[in-house]
Structure formats: C-alpha cells, structure tokens
Design an enzyme around this catalytic site. Structure first.
Site, PDB file in Angstrom:
ATOM      1  N   SER A  32       1.990   4.377  -9.232  1.00 18.47           N
ATOM      2  CA  SER A  32       0.675   4.287  -8.595  1.00 18.47           C
ATOM      3  C   SER A  32      -0.337   5.177  -9.294  1.00 18.47           C
ATOM      4  O   SER A  32      -1.493   4.784  -9.499  1.00 18.47           O
ATOM      5  CB  SER A  32       0.791   4.680  -7.121  1.00 18.47           C
ATOM      6  OG  SER A  32       1.629   3.786  -6.422  1.00 18.47           O
ATOM      7  N   GLU A 335       6.209   1.065   1.489  1.00 19.43           N
ATOM      8  CA  GLU A 335       7.109   0.913   0.355  1.00 19.43           C
ATOM      9  C   GLU A 335       8.435   1.646   0.559  1.00 19.43           C
ATOM     10  O   GLU A 335       9.416   1.369  -0.135  1.00 19.43           O
ATOM     11  CB  GLU A 335       6.428   1.435  -0.915  1.00 19.43           C
ATOM     12  CG  GLU A 335       6.125   2.917  -0.888  1.00 19.43           C
ATOM     13  CD  GLU A 335       5.103   3.327  -1.940  1.00 19.43           C
ATOM     14  OE1 GLU A 335       5.405   4.256  -2.697  1.00 19.43           O
ATOM     15  OE2 GLU A 335       4.023   2.707  -2.001  1.00 19.43           O
TER      16      GLU A 335
END
EC number: 2.5.1.19
Length: 450
Positions: A32, A335
């Site tokens: 990310s 997630e």
C-alpha cells in the site's frame, strides 16, 4: 519429483508445525505504501527515491504502468537506507524521475486494486490516450466510483457504460478538478485515487462520500499522511473538516527520499504462527507510528490469546498455547479477515467477524471462499450479511483452494500449521504482494516444520 509450487494448478503441501515456532522474520515492504509512493513520486516536480520498495506483482505492475506513461523509474541497490534488512543495512532503491505524462499507452492492471483505481486519475493528466486492461477478475471489480467522479471533474473516459475495465482515458494534459460526490462504500480506494492526483488538478479536488459506511478508513489516512509528507495541503474530517469530506489544494509535490515500512498485513501469517503453535516470532522494523491497518494485529491477536512487545528492534509476538474466539468489527481492516478467520477456525470458542461485506468484491468473494474452504476441511463457518460466524470444529486435511487470492493462500497455510495434510492450490498467487512467501514460511518453521 516434487510439484512445482509456482505452477498455477500446483498443490503445495502446507508445512505442519511439530512444535512451537521461534523465529525472526524480515517482512518485505508495504504494498500500500509502495504503490502510493510511486504515484506521488511520478506526479512530483522533482526526482525522488523509494528505498526498500516491495517488489511484487502489484508493485511491478504499478511501476510498469507509470513507465508506459513516460515516468522514469530506475532500479538500483543503495547502501544508505537505515532500516534493518540486509546484513549491512543496504537494500534495493528505486529512483523516480517525473516527466511529462504522455500516451498512447496500454496499462496492464493485473488484478491490483491500487493500479486499476489510482492510475485513471493520473492518466487524465497525460497527453494522449491511456488504455487500461487486466486479468478477467479485474473486469468484475467495482471501478464506477472513480470513472463517474473523473467524468464529473471534466475527464473523457470510454468504458462502454460498464463502470469497470477495460476502459480508455482520453488524456488532455490537465483536468479541471473541483468538488465531486461519490459512493465509496465498496472501496476506500475510490477516495484515495482522487486525492493522490488532486494536487495536480487545476482546482484541486473536494471528495464527498455520500454512500453507506466507508470501509478501510486507515488506508485513506495513509493516503492523506503521504500527501502531506510531499507538501500537499489536505483538509480532512479528522482535522476539523466536514464529515466524509476531503479537500486537496492544487500545488506542486516535492520529491522525497522515502524508506518503505514493512508490510504489516503481510506479517499476519507469521504472527498467527506464533499464536497457533504457542511460539514466538519477531518482526524487525515494526514502526512505532503508522497508518497501516495491519498494526491492529497487535490488538486482535492479543485478544485471541497472544502477547506482544514493541521494542526499538521491532515487534515480538508470543503465543500462549491457547487460541480464543473473538467478536470483532474488521470494517477498517478488512484485508486481515482471511487470516483472522483461519485462526478463529482453530480457536476454543466461537468467533464473529463483522463489518466486512465489501470483501465480496475483493480479489475474490472472500467471504464465500473462506466459508467454502474452511467448511470443506471440516469447519463450521456461516456467512452473515456483513461477515462470518465461525464455530470451531476438529479439522482435517484436504485441498485449500485460493481463487488466485494471495490472502486465501496465506490463510490456508495458517490452518496447515495445526492440521496435517492441508494442500494449498496455487500458493504462487502470494507473489501479488509477497513473492518469497513459501521460502519465508518454511524458513520460519526451520527444523520444527514437516
């Protein structure tokens, strides 16, 4: 001859732990952070460095896509990073050289949500057409929030009315920007996508979320923090702005020398190994302050029976030998759901995982996949409207299918620690965010693994 674990149809025998693990695991950099940093560096007014970037399918797709649009990204080895990793502190570094964005170009997004959502706004700033395509599953993932917002801000996009891939952005070299309202309830990446390019829009951007509950807020905070670090002015709900409204002022972005943090979500299976086996795992470089959602693992896995200590060296996590069920809202950290579900299937009491209905539109329908795969190993998992109920049952071996989803593969590996004869289909799908997972996993187990 052993099966090739990199073949898509290969079955990987998940190592079965013979005892408590005791290992130090160097977790690769955050996907990310790496992909956000690549976008910001590409839009900057001067060159920048990314040190210890994650090298995985998703990040290489992002780098290749930016190269296709004219950005220079030179890969080298640097010795100036201060983050522990190699024996001499050295590590890989990428030099990002911004340039005039241009087309025509074709971008392969694979099945990477960050690439398919973050780059269409960038493409509006290019001179020429940028076509986006990807894996078959990428056609099913929601993209309408980004497409509709860009059109409202003045972009020309051809998607044949699908609100999904494939599509073409007709870049004109600039975008007016300004206020826009979107429903980002299916993915917080819709908000991040607009914010990342917002400083380069003529009027900046004001993004107003008008839908149901917004998932994965920590990822938006990560985007905001990274924008501010490169000189952008961002107003947020947390800084006194309106609820569900983010404003980015137009302006130049600075080139930075950024060292990428370890991917805390990818640390999950290794911390779970300590919990499942009653052992100890140390993750070097765990940051004391971070916007990564994976930092919440410290809280979640402690509640499920472990303990942790954050030191100057990193995070030390220790299992107690018992695993407790949990009732938890994972809406901000969706997630983590596959790994938490895997541990919960091995617990001594039931668990309820809530707030993750949006996972039905991730790499696969994660709720349906987890239910099917754990139940086929003898488990008792039930889908709810927004999550899972998990009642522990004695599990047995079998094939754990991954649906080309990296977090399904690591969830199966967690179960395999405690359950003999679990075989993971296509463990190579972990290359999406952690290419060395099989080697890291077996290395962690050492002589204790089967």
């Amino acid at each position: 001859m052993a099966a090739n674990p990199t073949a898509p149809t290969a079955l990987w025998p998940a190592p079965h732990a013979r005892g408590a693990v005791d290992a130090t695991v160097h977790v690769p950099g955050s996907k990310s952070v790496t992909n956000r940093a690549l976008v910001l560096a590409a839009l900057a007014s001067e060159p920048g460095w990314l040190r210890r970037p994650l090298r995985s399918r998703d990040t290489l797709l992002m780098a290749d896509a930016l190269r296709a649009m004219g950005v220079g990204i030179d890969e080298t080895v640097s010795s100036s990073s201060s983050v522990a990793g190699g024996p001499d502190g050295s590590g890989e570094a990428w030099r990002v050289l911004p340039a005039g964005l241009r087309g025509p170009a074709t971008v392969d997004v694979g099945n990477a949500g960050t690439v398919m959502r973050f780059l269409p706004p960038v493409a509006t700033l290019a001179e020429g057409d940028i076509r986006f395509d990807g894996d078959p599953r990428s056609y099913e993932r929601p993209l309408h929030g980004v497409i509709d917002a860009l059109r409202a801000l003045g972009a020309r996009i051809d998607d044949d009315g699908r609100g999904a891939l494939p599509l073409t952005v007709h870049g004109s070299g600039a975008l007016d920007g300004g206020p826009v309202s979107i429903d980002a309830s299916s993915s917080s990446q819709f908000v991040s996508a607009l914010l990342l390019s917002g400083p380069r829009f003529n009027q900046g951007v004001e993004v107003r979320h008008i839908g149901a509950s917004l998932p994965s807020l920590p990822h938006i905070r990560m985007t905001v923090d990274m924008l501010r670090a490169v000189g952008a002015q961002v107003d947020t709900p947390e800084s006194g702005g309106e609820p569900n409204v983010w404003r980015v002022t137009p302006g130049a972005l600075l080139g930075r020398d950024l060292t990428i943090e370890p991917d805390l979500s990818n640390a999950q299976p290794f911390l779970a190994a300590a919990l499942v086996t009653g052992g100890r795992v140390v993750v070097p470089g765990w940051p004391h302050r971070t916007t990564q959602p994976g930092d919440r693992l410290r809280e979640i896995f402690t509640e499920m029976g472990g303990s942790c200590e954050l030191t100057e060296y990193g995070l030390e996590f220790t299992g107690s030998g018992r695993i407790h069920g949990i009732d938890v809202d994972l809406g901000d950290v969706g997630e983590l759901t596959p790994g938490v579900a895997a541990v919960a299937a091995l617990a001594d009491t039931p668990s309820t995982l809530r707030g993750v209905g949006h996972l039905r539109m991730h790499e696969t329908d994660r709720l349906a996949a987890l239910t099917k795969e754990i139940n086929e190993l003898g488990g008792d998992v039930t889908e709810t409207a927004d999550g899972l109920r998990i009642r522990p049952r004695p599990l047995h071996g079998g094939v754990f299918h991954t649906y080309e989803d990296h977090r399904m593969a690591t969830a199966g590996a967690i179960i395999g620690l405690a359950v003999a004869d679990v075989q993971i289909e296509n463990v190579a799908t972990t290359a999406k965010t952690m290419p060395d997972f099989p080697d890291l996993w077996t290395g962690m187990l050492g002589s204790d693994g089967a």
